[in-house]
Write an enzyme that holds these catalytic residues in place. Sequence first.
Site, mmCIF file in Angstrom:
data_model
loop_
_atom_site.group_PDB
_atom_site.id
_atom_site.type_symbol
_atom_site.label_atom_id
_atom_site.label_comp_id
_atom_site.label_asym_id
_atom_site.label_seq_id
_atom_site.Cartn_x
_atom_site.Cartn_y
_atom_site.Cartn_z
ATOM 1 N N LYS A 1 119.741 62.258 62.981
ATOM 2 C CA LYS A 1 118.325 62.145 63.340
ATOM 3 C C LYS A 1 117.582 61.530 62.162
ATOM 4 C CE LYS A 1 114.635 64.596 62.880
ATOM 5 N NZ LYS A 1 113.621 63.550 62.734
ATOM 6 N N GLU B 1 120.085 68.110 50.164
ATOM 7 C CA GLU B 1 119.579 67.262 49.070
ATOM 8 C C GLU B 1 118.062 67.313 49.171
ATOM 9 O OE1 GLU B 1 121.409 65.960 46.875
ATOM 10 O OE2 GLU B 1 123.373 65.639 47.786
ATOM 11 N N CYS C 1 113.284 60.730 45.530
ATOM 12 C CA CYS C 1 113.452 62.149 45.175
ATOM 13 C C CYS C 1 113.694 62.328 43.682
ATOM 14 C CB CYS C 1 114.549 62.771 46.002
ATOM 15 S SG CYS C 1 116.028 61.782 45.993
ATOM 16 N N GLU D 1 105.876 68.418 43.972
ATOM 17 C CA GLU D 1 106.363 67.060 44.233
ATOM 18 C C GLU D 1 105.304 66.283 45.017
ATOM 19 O OE1 GLU D 1 109.646 66.430 47.027
ATOM 20 O OE2 GLU D 1 110.504 65.121 45.496
HETATM 21 P P1 NAP Z 1 110.938 66.431 55.410
HETATM 22 O O1 NAP Z 1 109.646 66.672 56.016
HETATM 23 O O2 NAP Z 1 111.697 67.554 54.832
HETATM 24 O O3 NAP Z 1 111.815 65.721 56.532
HETATM 25 C C1 NAP Z 1 113.134 65.317 56.349
HETATM 26 C C2 NAP Z 1 113.812 65.258 57.701
HETATM 27 O O4 NAP Z 1 113.894 66.579 58.243
HETATM 28 C C3 NAP Z 1 113.036 64.431 58.720
HETATM 29 O O5 NAP Z 1 113.969 63.759 59.536
HETATM 30 C C4 NAP Z 1 112.283 65.504 59.469
HETATM 31 O O6 NAP Z 1 111.885 65.145 60.747
HETATM 32 C C5 NAP Z 1 113.318 66.604 59.520
HETATM 33 N N1 NAP Z 1 112.780 67.934 59.795
HETATM 34 C C6 NAP Z 1 111.528 68.404 59.552
HETATM 35 N N2 NAP Z 1 111.424 69.692 59.972
HETATM 36 C C7 NAP Z 1 112.630 70.042 60.478
HETATM 37 C C8 NAP Z 1 113.155 71.228 61.059
HETATM 38 N N3 NAP Z 1 112.420 72.329 61.201
HETATM 39 N N4 NAP Z 1 114.444 71.234 61.464
HETATM 40 C C9 NAP Z 1 115.214 70.141 61.316
HETATM 41 N N5 NAP Z 1 114.772 68.987 60.797
HETATM 42 C C10 NAP Z 1 113.494 68.930 60.361
HETATM 43 O O7 NAP Z 1 110.880 65.340 54.268
HETATM 44 P P2 NAP Z 1 110.196 63.923 54.334
HETATM 45 O O8 NAP Z 1 108.732 64.141 54.249
HETATM 46 O O9 NAP Z 1 110.691 63.114 55.451
HETATM 47 O O10 NAP Z 1 110.795 63.254 53.009
HETATM 48 C C11 NAP Z 1 110.296 63.503 51.745
HETATM 49 C C12 NAP Z 1 111.074 64.616 51.050
HETATM 50 O O11 NAP Z 1 112.473 64.364 51.024
HETATM 51 C C13 NAP Z 1 110.684 64.763 49.608
HETATM 52 O O12 NAP Z 1 110.452 66.102 49.314
HETATM 53 C C14 NAP Z 1 111.906 64.257 48.826
HETATM 54 O O13 NAP Z 1 112.073 64.763 47.559
HETATM 55 C C15 NAP Z 1 113.014 64.594 49.718
HETATM 56 N N6 NAP Z 1 114.140 63.695 49.475
HETATM 57 C C16 NAP Z 1 115.246 64.162 48.827
HETATM 58 C C17 NAP Z 1 116.296 63.314 48.564
HETATM 59 C C18 NAP Z 1 117.534 63.786 47.880
HETATM 60 O O14 NAP Z 1 118.537 63.129 47.940
HETATM 61 N N7 NAP Z 1 117.529 64.908 47.212
HETATM 62 C C19 NAP Z 1 116.237 61.998 48.975
HETATM 63 C C20 NAP Z 1 115.088 61.560 49.619
HETATM 64 C C21 NAP Z 1 114.056 62.426 49.870
HETATM 65 P P3 NAP Z 1 110.489 64.377 61.015
HETATM 66 O O15 NAP Z 1 109.917 63.966 59.732
HETATM 67 O O16 NAP Z 1 110.934 63.243 61.840
HETATM 68 O O17 NAP Z 1 109.608 65.305 61.750
#
Ligand code: NAP
Length: 490
Positions: free
Chosen positions: A187, A262, A296, A392
Amino acid sequence: MTEQIQGIREHMIINGKAVEMSHGERIPVYNPATGKVIAHQGEAGAEGVDQAVKAAHQALTNSEWTQMLPAQRERLLLKLADLVEANGDELAQLETTNNGKLLSMSYGLEVYSGAQWLRYMAGWATKVSGDVLNVSIPFPPNTGYHAYTRLEPVGVVAAIVPWNFPMLMAIWKMAPALAAGCTVVLKPAEETPLTAIRLAELALEAGIPAGVFNVITGTGEVTGAALTAHPLVNKISFTGSTEVGHIIARQAAQDMKRVALELGGKSPVLIFDDCDVEQAVQGAANAIFFNQGQVCTAGSRVYIQKGIYDEVVKGIAAMADQMVLGSGLDENTQIGPLVSARQKARVEKYIEIGQGEGRQVTSNTSVPEQGFFVRPTVFADVDIGARISQEEIFGPVLVANTFSDEAEAIALANQTQFGLGASVWTNDVNRIHRLVPAVTAGTVWVNTHNMLDPHMPFGGFKQSGVGREHGKSSVEAYLESKSVCIAYNK
Ligand code: NAP
Ligand code: MG
């Protein structure tokens, strides 16, 4: 009416077929440089998740996929890498149009690195092996034991990725999972589904059998939650925020699903006065402003030794003020838009908070009228306890402060809930060897930042996650070890 952009698909890929469905209203997909809608995606919901997971499960049961030799899996992943490159123009344009990042970054990181990761992971398909175990079981007499481990695919993998590197993150999960012999339901983030769907189409074109790599679209709350809760999912591999990581960890614990997380970061950049100052200024600016700070491991906190503090802060601020904002498709652009109106609002909120917590040293505030732009911003003299030092932001916002000696630099670096990345800028080899073990982060760079390679394990300490991607560890993460003990008569 949506713009005509090559490669846009508004369907999902389930069991090798384009599937149009939506549980509830379709979700708009934007071009962040213009703020305009370019496509609509469906919400897979529980029904779409069930279809995709069942297809992935079916592909694991005595199928073409499970009968395939490891070398054949390797060839299919290599073929997919070639197709990603051959379709590089379309994929890069599509990524930039959907995510906002610079076109050069879409080429370099989503297409070229994506293909590089696929090829590296392809090689692991033929290198998975267990161990022969020299056991000491004494009973009964005249009996010998031949013991060994088999490494078997963990099963159906639910892969959930964020929007900052949409195609690369999809590849980071599907490539090692397929190399290990698993099947995947991916997804993508609701903001950036487009390249993942094209990747699934290219996987079919490469000959990867139907049902092995499925891509479903929708929100995390509905489709993501249904996917992680599905009883036929064996492993959840998640990249995203620490907040959602906690929700996923709870779901995984309840079902005893395997899980890799991650998560977020607040990576420190430690600049010592013996470094090459010009190189450090450039490096620190790139560490935070690259991909608009939506990384990230973004170097979002810079700590500078007292003697060179003013010079370094001034240098980074000058670079920030001169950066050209614009569409990622324009080759003069240095900073593209953020991914969404929501992310822009979030970053602007933090800039407002920062104005009460530090001294803003960047002065240029002009942004293009259309689109989700935020200017690169630097705050100096920010306390370690400030919200902008601890939370963050995931945008082009840097906090800076001083340290006087190594002990203080280490203390500042580690005073965070996160532990994903860190960089140290120094020319003292002894200092490097003292700092590297002392900094609690999954990756420590020296005189560079944000450099990744498929052979370098990547992941976080503390709240930055559990598990490692890349290298041998990424394939191992998609394998279960089975111990076998065969008795024979001596
Ligand atoms: P996010 O809100 O955590 O979303 C990540 C993914 O999880 C999206 O596909 C999101 O879906 C999905 N998701 C949200 N709620 C969920 C739930 N209850 N159950 C299952 N899936 C769910 O993060 P983001 O805003 O997209 O990305 C930014 C964050 O990612 C930052 O905090 C960053 O540090 C972190 N990140 C970490 C890494 C790493 O390798 N450590 C790499 C890149 C980013 P939808 O958004 O489609 O609703
Ligand atoms: Mg989201």
